[in-house]
Design a protein around this motif. Structure first.
Motif, PDB file in Angstrom:
ATOM      1  N   ILE A  53       1.537   6.139 -14.476  1.00  0.00           N
ATOM      2  CA  ILE A  53       0.688   6.216 -13.280  1.00  0.00           C
ATOM      3  C   ILE A  53       1.529   6.570 -12.057  1.00  0.00           C
ATOM      4  CG2 ILE A  53      -0.797   4.885 -11.723  1.00  0.00           C
ATOM      5  CD1 ILE A  53      -1.683   3.253 -14.171  1.00  0.00           C
ATOM      6  N   ALA A  54       2.682   5.918 -11.906  1.00  0.00           N
ATOM      7  CA  ALA A  54       3.559   6.187 -10.767  1.00  0.00           C
ATOM      8  C   ALA A  54       4.096   7.617 -10.803  1.00  0.00           C
ATOM      9  CB  ALA A  54       4.716   5.186 -10.753  1.00  0.00           C
ATOM     10  N   LEU A  55       4.451   8.092 -11.993  1.00  0.00           N
ATOM     11  CA  LEU A  55       4.993   9.437 -12.144  1.00  0.00           C
ATOM     12  C   LEU A  55       3.965  10.495 -11.749  1.00  0.00           C
ATOM     13  CD1 LEU A  55       7.396  11.162 -13.187  1.00  0.00           C
ATOM     14  CD2 LEU A  55       6.293  11.135 -15.427  1.00  0.00           C
ATOM     15  N   VAL A  56       2.729  10.319 -12.226  1.00  0.00           N
ATOM     16  CA  VAL A  56       1.666  11.274 -11.887  1.00  0.00           C
ATOM     17  C   VAL A  56       1.349  11.204 -10.394  1.00  0.00           C
ATOM     18  CG1 VAL A  56      -0.760  11.871 -12.299  1.00  0.00           C
ATOM     19  CG2 VAL A  56       0.699  11.215 -14.221  1.00  0.00           C
ATOM     20  N   TRP A  57       1.367  10.007  -9.843  1.00  0.00           N
ATOM     21  CA  TRP A  57       1.065   9.821  -8.423  1.00  0.00           C
ATOM     22  C   TRP A  57       2.108  10.522  -7.550  1.00  0.00           C
ATOM     23  CZ3 TRP A  57      -2.969   7.479  -5.865  1.00  0.00           C
ATOM     24  CH2 TRP A  57      -2.788   7.233  -4.499  1.00  0.00           C
ATOM     25  N   ARG A  58       3.391  10.447  -7.955  1.00  0.00           N
ATOM     26  CA  ARG A  58       4.477  10.998  -7.144  1.00  0.00           C
ATOM     27  C   ARG A  58       4.687  12.493  -7.349  1.00  0.00           C
ATOM     28  NH1 ARG A  58       8.419   7.424  -5.356  1.00  0.00           N
ATOM     29  NH2 ARG A  58       9.330   9.328  -4.448  1.00  0.00           N
ATOM     30  N   SER A  59       4.236  13.051  -8.479  1.00  0.00           N
ATOM     31  CA  SER A  59       4.502  14.458  -8.798  1.00  0.00           C
ATOM     32  C   SER A  59       3.262  15.303  -8.544  1.00  0.00           C
ATOM     33  CB  SER A  59       4.939  14.593 -10.263  1.00  0.00           C
ATOM     34  OG  SER A  59       6.047  13.754 -10.534  1.00  0.00           O
ATOM     35  N   SER A  60       3.339  16.149  -7.555  1.00  0.00           N
ATOM     36  CA  SER A  60       2.182  16.959  -7.181  1.00  0.00           C
ATOM     37  C   SER A  60       1.796  17.953  -8.278  1.00  0.00           C
ATOM     38  CB  SER A  60       2.468  17.714  -5.877  1.00  0.00           C
ATOM     39  OG  SER A  60       3.629  18.519  -6.017  1.00  0.00           O
ATOM     40  N   ASN A  61       2.779  18.409  -9.072  1.00  0.00           N
ATOM     41  CA  ASN A  61       2.458  19.367 -10.137  1.00  0.00           C
ATOM     42  C   ASN A  61       1.697  18.721 -11.292  1.00  0.00           C
ATOM     43  OD1 ASN A  61       4.961  17.983 -10.727  1.00  0.00           O
ATOM     44  ND2 ASN A  61       5.187  19.353 -12.490  1.00  0.00           N
ATOM     45  N   LEU A  62       1.625  17.389 -11.309  1.00  0.00           N
ATOM     46  CA  LEU A  62       0.861  16.685 -12.341  1.00  0.00           C
ATOM     47  C   LEU A  62      -0.533  16.289 -11.863  1.00  0.00           C
ATOM     48  CD1 LEU A  62       3.574  14.326 -13.904  1.00  0.00           C
ATOM     49  CD2 LEU A  62       2.899  16.626 -14.627  1.00  0.00           C
ATOM     50  N   HIS A  63      -0.920  16.752 -10.692  1.00  0.00           N
ATOM     51  CA  HIS A  63      -2.249  16.425 -10.165  1.00  0.00           C
ATOM     52  C   HIS A  63      -3.281  17.382 -10.761  1.00  0.00           C
ATOM     53  CE1 HIS A  63      -0.449  14.284  -6.371  1.00  0.00           C
ATOM     54  NE2 HIS A  63      -0.172  13.690  -7.512  1.00  0.00           N
ATOM     55  N   THR A  64      -3.502  17.226 -12.047  1.00  0.00           N
ATOM     56  CA  THR A  64      -4.471  18.040 -12.790  1.00  0.00           C
ATOM     57  C   THR A  64      -5.434  17.110 -13.514  1.00  0.00           C
ATOM     58  OG1 THR A  64      -3.057  18.096 -14.755  1.00  0.00           O
ATOM     59  CG2 THR A  64      -2.738  19.858 -13.120  1.00  0.00           C
ATOM     60  N   PRO A  65      -6.591  17.630 -13.971  1.00  0.00           N
ATOM     61  CA  PRO A  65      -7.543  16.768 -14.686  1.00  0.00           C
ATOM     62  C   PRO A  65      -6.946  16.044 -15.881  1.00  0.00           C
ATOM     63  CG  PRO A  65      -8.598  18.819 -14.089  1.00  0.00           C
ATOM     64  CD  PRO A  65      -7.150  18.965 -13.719  1.00  0.00           C
ATOM     65  N   MET A  66      -6.078  16.725 -16.643  1.00  0.00           N
ATOM     66  CA  MET A  66      -5.485  16.104 -17.829  1.00  0.00           C
ATOM     67  C   MET A  66      -4.733  14.830 -17.468  1.00  0.00           C
ATOM     68  SD  MET A  66      -2.535  17.669 -20.301  1.00  0.00           S
ATOM     69  CE  MET A  66      -1.622  16.617 -21.433  1.00  0.00           C
ATOM     70  N   TYR A  67      -3.906  14.888 -16.430  1.00  0.00           N
ATOM     71  CA  TYR A  67      -3.114  13.719 -16.039  1.00  0.00           C
ATOM     72  C   TYR A  67      -3.939  12.711 -15.251  1.00  0.00           C
ATOM     73  CZ  TYR A  67       0.779  16.427 -17.741  1.00  0.00           C
ATOM     74  OH  TYR A  67       1.611  17.144 -18.555  1.00  0.00           O
ATOM     75  N   PHE A  68      -5.001  13.183 -14.618  1.00  0.00           N
ATOM     76  CA  PHE A  68      -5.925  12.250 -13.972  1.00  0.00           C
ATOM     77  C   PHE A  68      -6.594  11.360 -15.019  1.00  0.00           C
ATOM     78  CE2 PHE A  68     -10.392  11.471 -12.651  1.00  0.00           C
ATOM     79  CZ  PHE A  68     -10.141  10.579 -11.617  1.00  0.00           C
ATOM     80  N   PHE A  69      -7.052  11.971 -16.120  1.00  0.00           N
ATOM     81  CA  PHE A  69      -7.647  11.188 -17.208  1.00  0.00           C
ATOM     82  C   PHE A  69      -6.599  10.279 -17.855  1.00  0.00           C
ATOM     83  CE2 PHE A  69     -10.607  15.014 -17.619  1.00  0.00           C
ATOM     84  CZ  PHE A  69     -11.609  14.404 -16.882  1.00  0.00           C
ATOM     85  N   LEU A  70      -5.360  10.778 -17.991  1.00  0.00           N
ATOM     86  CA  LEU A  70      -4.298   9.976 -18.581  1.00  0.00           C
ATOM     87  C   LEU A  70      -3.988   8.752 -17.719  1.00  0.00           C
ATOM     88  CD1 LEU A  70      -2.233   9.678 -20.843  1.00  0.00           C
ATOM     89  CD2 LEU A  70      -0.657  11.093 -19.521  1.00  0.00           C
ATOM     90  N   CYS A  71      -4.035   8.913 -16.396  1.00  0.00           N
ATOM     91  CA  CYS A  71      -3.833   7.767 -15.492  1.00  0.00           C
ATOM     92  C   CYS A  71      -4.941   6.736 -15.659  1.00  0.00           C
ATOM     93  CB  CYS A  71      -3.787   8.238 -14.035  1.00  0.00           C
ATOM     94  SG  CYS A  71      -2.209   8.947 -13.552  1.00  0.00           S
ATOM     95  N   ASN A  72      -6.181   7.207 -15.816  1.00  0.00           N
ATOM     96  CA  ASN A  72      -7.287   6.291 -16.074  1.00  0.00           C
ATOM     97  C   ASN A  72      -7.065   5.526 -17.370  1.00  0.00           C
ATOM     98  OD1 ASN A  72     -10.061   6.518 -14.336  1.00  0.00           O
ATOM     99  ND2 ASN A  72      -8.866   8.401 -14.162  1.00  0.00           N
ATOM    100  N   LEU A  73      -6.591   6.236 -18.402  1.00  0.00           N
ATOM    101  CA  LEU A  73      -6.330   5.589 -19.685  1.00  0.00           C
ATOM    102  C   LEU A  73      -5.207   4.564 -19.557  1.00  0.00           C
ATOM    103  CD1 LEU A  73      -6.964   5.489 -22.737  1.00  0.00           C
ATOM    104  CD2 LEU A  73      -5.219   7.261 -23.054  1.00  0.00           C
TER     105      LEU A  73
END
Length: 310
Positions: A53-73
């Motif tokens: 969650i922290a990695l996706v939050w800090r990395s702008s290139n991971l701000h995609t639907p795939m990683y958004f769903f992964l953060c929810n999971l």
């Protein structure tokens, strides 16, 4: 036969105010070993999911639907395992074997709700990968940020709403003894086994909700992966096919563990499973998959590796 006071308690509703959780049988040494395993896996699960969650939050290139769903999971898995493992450790150590009726019903509601939400999320993630692989040029327009938020929100609302009626019906059951649950958590089968009232309506509701939530989401997930695999087979590069298949097989292995164990526990007309066997299968659901899921979804992912390096 019951005496007058017990009959009055039964007539007025629930007479059992707390339950005793047995946990896993065995010697003190075997239970301590299980505690160490549970504690280690719980720690890794929380740290791993929180890191994602922290990695996706800090990395702008991971701000995609795939990683958004992964953060929810990942967020779901933290709470799902937290609702089970700390209490299970207390039960196995013998320091916290009792659980009040209200807390038992609350644990049952949240675990089933989070489990239902996970089923919906996994099917949404499979659908997202289907769009990304089968329609790469139209993916950004088909899976917009608005749609991804709507799908994630629908998964959470659907998961909790689907279990509301089932939890309400279970809480209305009469428990007049015994009060010993052969488990390390409060689950449907254990409650039905202890109830001294008619459980037909709860068993029917459990079966119907399970078919709607588990089977329907499993069908969506498997159909999505069938289309994904058919698209992979059309890839010309042998290396590209092998890499895509390795990723899909990892995803499918975790999905099959989750859906297989969930169907075994809940998709059945009545509570016929062995409670001892249920404990083993519940361990897969509540301890093993929360640890594996996010890591499997980020395995061999170049974007995640680059974000970690940065």
């Amino acid at each position: 036969q019951m005496d007058l006071s017990t009959w009055k308690d039964t007539a007025n509703g629930t007479s059992v105010e707390e339950f005793i959780l047995l946990g896993f049988p065995g010697t003190w040494q075997s239970r301590v070993s299980l505690v160490v395993v549970f504690a280690l896996m719980y720690t890794l699960t929380v740290i791993g999911n929180a890191s994602i969650i922290a990695l996706v939050w800090r990395s702008s290139n991971l701000h995609t639907p795939m990683y958004f769903f992964l953060c929810n999971l990942s967020f779901l898995e933290i709470w799902y395992t937290t609702g089970v493992v700390p209490k299970a450790i207390g039960v196995m150590l013998g320091t916290s074997q009792t659980i009040s009726f209200s807390i038992c019903m609350l644990q049952l509601f949240f675990l089933l709700s989070l489990g239902s939400t996970e089923c919906f999320l996994l099917s949404v993630m499979a659908y997202d990968r289907y769009l990304a692989i089968c329609y790469p040029l139209r993916y950004s327009s088909l899976m917009s940020s608005v749609l991804s938020v709507q799908l994630a929100l629908s998964s959470w609302l659907g998961g909790f709403l689907a279990i509301s009626l089932l939890a309400f019906l279970t809480s209305r059951l009469t428990f007049c003894g015994p009060d010993v649950i052969n488990h390390f958590l409060c689950d449907i089968d254990s409650c039905l086994a202890l109830s001294c009232s008619d459980t037909w309506s709860v068993e029917l509701a459990t079966f119907l909700v399970s078919v709607i939530v588990v089977v329907a989401s499993c069908v969506v997930t498997l159909v999505s992966y069938m289309y994904i695999i058919s698209s992979i087979l059309r890839i010309q590069s042998v290396h590209g096919r092998r890499k895509a298949f390795s990723t899909c097989s990892a995803h499918l292995s975790v999905i099959m563990i989750w859906y297989g164990s969930t169907m075994f526990l809940y998709v059945k007309p009545s509570a016929q499973n062995s409670l001892d066997l249920n404990k083993v299968v519940n361990t897969l659901n509540t301890v093993v998959t929360p640890l594996l899921n996010p890591f499997i979804y980020t395995l061999r992912n170049k974007e995640v590796k680059l974000a970690l390096e940065r």
